[in-house]
Write a protein that holds these residues in place. Structure first.
Motif, mmCIF file in Angstrom:
data_model
loop_
_atom_site.group_PDB
_atom_site.id
_atom_site.type_symbol
_atom_site.label_atom_id
_atom_site.label_comp_id
_atom_site.label_asym_id
_atom_site.label_seq_id
_atom_site.Cartn_x
_atom_site.Cartn_y
_atom_site.Cartn_z
ATOM 1 N N HIS A 130 0.806 -1.224 0.000
ATOM 2 C CA HIS A 130 0.000 0.000 0.000
ATOM 3 C C HIS A 130 0.837 1.272 0.000
ATOM 4 O O HIS A 130 0.317 2.357 0.212
ATOM 5 C CB HIS A 130 -0.949 -0.006 1.191
ATOM 6 C CG HIS A 130 -1.864 -1.181 1.212
ATOM 7 N ND1 HIS A 130 -2.906 -1.325 0.319
ATOM 8 C CD2 HIS A 130 -1.875 -2.286 1.997
ATOM 9 C CE1 HIS A 130 -3.536 -2.469 0.561
ATOM 10 N NE2 HIS A 130 -2.928 -3.067 1.568
ATOM 11 N N THR A 148 -8.066 7.899 2.356
ATOM 12 C CA THR A 148 -7.772 6.520 2.726
ATOM 13 C C THR A 148 -6.723 6.509 3.827
ATOM 14 O O THR A 148 -5.706 7.218 3.742
ATOM 15 C CB THR A 148 -7.241 5.721 1.518
ATOM 16 O OG1 THR A 148 -8.267 5.621 0.537
ATOM 17 C CG2 THR A 148 -6.810 4.318 1.929
ATOM 18 N N GLY A 188 -16.870 9.040 2.403
ATOM 19 C CA GLY A 188 -16.052 8.262 1.485
ATOM 20 C C GLY A 188 -14.698 7.872 2.031
ATOM 21 O O GLY A 188 -13.779 7.587 1.252
ATOM 22 N N THR A 234 -11.868 5.468 3.707
ATOM 23 C CA THR A 234 -11.535 4.051 3.703
ATOM 24 C C THR A 234 -10.406 3.780 4.682
ATOM 25 O O THR A 234 -9.424 4.528 4.713
ATOM 26 C CB THR A 234 -11.110 3.587 2.296
ATOM 27 O OG1 THR A 234 -12.189 3.777 1.382
ATOM 28 C CG2 THR A 234 -10.707 2.118 2.291
ATOM 29 N N TRP A 235 -10.557 2.730 5.485
ATOM 30 C CA TRP A 235 -9.471 2.246 6.339
ATOM 31 C C TRP A 235 -9.022 0.893 5.802
ATOM 32 O O TRP A 235 -9.858 0.004 5.553
ATOM 33 C CB TRP A 235 -9.921 2.061 7.781
ATOM 34 C CG TRP A 235 -10.280 3.313 8.507
ATOM 35 C CD1 TRP A 235 -10.357 4.590 8.019
ATOM 36 C CD2 TRP A 235 -10.644 3.406 9.891
ATOM 37 N NE1 TRP A 235 -10.746 5.465 9.005
ATOM 38 C CE2 TRP A 235 -10.935 4.770 10.165
ATOM 39 C CE3 TRP A 235 -10.771 2.468 10.915
ATOM 40 C CZ2 TRP A 235 -11.321 5.208 11.430
ATOM 41 C CZ3 TRP A 235 -11.165 2.905 12.172
ATOM 42 C CH2 TRP A 235 -11.423 4.262 12.434
ATOM 43 N N ILE A 236 -7.710 0.725 5.650
ATOM 44 C CA ILE A 236 -7.156 -0.528 5.158
ATOM 45 C C ILE A 236 -6.145 -1.065 6.163
ATOM 46 O O ILE A 236 -5.159 -0.383 6.486
ATOM 47 C CB ILE A 236 -6.464 -0.332 3.793
ATOM 48 C CG1 ILE A 236 -7.459 0.169 2.744
ATOM 49 C CG2 ILE A 236 -5.813 -1.642 3.330
ATOM 50 C CD1 ILE A 236 -6.818 0.517 1.416
ATOM 51 N N PHE A 263 -18.448 5.000 4.216
ATOM 52 C CA PHE A 263 -17.241 4.505 4.884
ATOM 53 C C PHE A 263 -16.981 3.054 4.490
ATOM 54 O O PHE A 263 -17.903 2.243 4.394
ATOM 55 C CB PHE A 263 -17.395 4.607 6.402
ATOM 56 C CG PHE A 263 -16.200 4.106 7.173
ATOM 57 C CD1 PHE A 263 -15.160 4.960 7.491
ATOM 58 C CD2 PHE A 263 -16.115 2.771 7.562
ATOM 59 C CE1 PHE A 263 -14.058 4.502 8.185
ATOM 60 C CE2 PHE A 263 -15.018 2.306 8.260
ATOM 61 C CZ PHE A 263 -13.977 3.169 8.578
ATOM 62 N N THR A 264 -15.705 2.717 4.281
ATOM 63 C CA THR A 264 -15.311 1.349 3.965
ATOM 64 C C THR A 264 -14.118 0.955 4.825
ATOM 65 O O THR A 264 -13.202 1.761 5.023
ATOM 66 C CB THR A 264 -14.924 1.205 2.480
ATOM 67 O OG1 THR A 264 -16.015 1.595 1.659
ATOM 68 C CG2 THR A 264 -14.541 -0.237 2.147
ATOM 69 N N ALA A 265 -14.129 -0.275 5.339
ATOM 70 C CA ALA A 265 -12.980 -0.809 6.070
ATOM 71 C C ALA A 265 -12.637 -2.182 5.528
ATOM 72 O O ALA A 265 -13.529 -2.963 5.177
ATOM 73 C CB ALA A 265 -13.272 -0.891 7.562
ATOM 74 N N ARG A 266 -11.344 -2.477 5.487
ATOM 75 C CA ARG A 266 -10.856 -3.782 5.039
ATOM 76 C C ARG A 266 -9.772 -4.273 5.992
ATOM 77 O O ARG A 266 -8.794 -3.563 6.239
ATOM 78 C CB ARG A 266 -10.276 -3.684 3.621
ATOM 79 C CG ARG A 266 -11.261 -3.218 2.567
ATOM 80 C CD ARG A 266 -10.599 -3.084 1.194
ATOM 81 N NE ARG A 266 -11.522 -2.561 0.193
ATOM 82 C CZ ARG A 266 -12.353 -3.300 -0.527
ATOM 83 N NH1 ARG A 266 -12.356 -4.616 -0.358
ATOM 84 N NH2 ARG A 266 -13.165 -2.752 -1.402
ATOM 85 N N SER A 307 -22.225 2.112 4.449
ATOM 86 C CA SER A 307 -20.972 1.653 5.043
ATOM 87 C C SER A 307 -20.736 0.197 4.648
ATOM 88 O O SER A 307 -21.678 -0.585 4.523
ATOM 89 C CB SER A 307 -21.028 1.764 6.568
ATOM 90 O OG SER A 307 -21.157 3.111 6.961
ATOM 91 N N CYS A 362 -13.477 -7.939 8.209
ATOM 92 C CA CYS A 362 -13.274 -7.236 9.479
ATOM 93 C C CYS A 362 -13.829 -8.081 10.627
ATOM 94 O O CYS A 362 -14.624 -9.005 10.409
ATOM 95 C CB CYS A 362 -13.982 -5.876 9.464
ATOM 96 S SG CYS A 362 -13.235 -4.659 8.345
#
Length: 208
Positions: free
Chosen positions: A48, A86, A106, A108-110, A152-155, A186, A191
């Motif tokens: 990343h 991000t 919008g 994002t947590w990775i 919101f998005t988390a991976r 979301s 996760c």
């Protein structure tokens, strides 16, 4: 901001969650895909990028040992001014409360390794935990992470609340939320959500 009361030690799942990234990594090695995790300790963000080779100007890197842009998740959230940012989280246990407001849509947590056991955002407030300024947190206020932003998005992240009943003997306010979400759309991929009660609190900013 993190709550001011000192975290308390305890057995069981708290020890597993707060044993540090090394303990989480050791647990994950037997089952996690080796290719998914950074192979070089000097490259904690893996594929990343890093602060020195940032593929996009709207990426921030969080590392508890200081190898990123920030050492705390909330500090990175605060620095992400506006929508579409991000956050890449290096392996570690981030003991703090985190709030993402509606202006940061919008986001994002990775988790850098792809294994949620390696990246843990955790705190131990419960509904009956006293607030520094008086009163108690209540169920909503007990959340370790609160998300008010849409999209919101988390991976590959663990959202946790490691409160134990022994922390508040005799107190009925033992709801301990890991994640409260009020934003629309979301999404959470690979996760984990760990808490005492009302672990994932899905709510709405406004009833229609």
């Amino acid at each position: 901001m993190p709550s001011s009361h000192a975290p308390r030690s305890g057995p069981g799942r708290r020890a597993l969650l707060t044993g540090g990234a090394g303990a989480a990594l050791a647990l994950a090695l037997s089952s996690g895909p080796a290719a998914a995790r950074p192979s070089d300790p000097a490259r904690p963000f893996g594929r990343h990028g890093s602060p020195s080779r940032r593929p996009d100007d709207r990426i921030l890197y969080v590392h508890p040992g200081g190898l990123g842009d920030h050492t705390r998740v909330q500090a990175a959230v605060d620095a992400a001014d506006g929508p579409g940012w991000t956050l890449v989280l290096a392996p570690g246990t981030y003991r703090e409360t985190v709030s993402v407001d509606a202006a940061r849509a919008g986001m994002t947590w990775i988790g850098a390794t792809g294994d949620p056991r390696d990246v843990v955002v955790v705190y131990d407030n419960a509904a009956g935990t006293p607030r520094p300024g008086g009163g108690t947190y209540g169920t909503s206020g007990s959340a370790t992470t609160t998300l008010r932003a849409d999209g919101f998005t988390a991976r590959g992240v663990t959202f946790a609340n490691d409160f134990l009943r022994t922390d508040l003997p005799g107190n009925p306010g033992t709801q301990a939320v890991a994640l409260k979400v009020t934003g629309d759309r979301s999404a959470f991929f690979h996760c984990r959500f760990l808490g005492h009660q009302d672990t994932l609190y899905a709510d709405s900013a406004a009833l229609s």
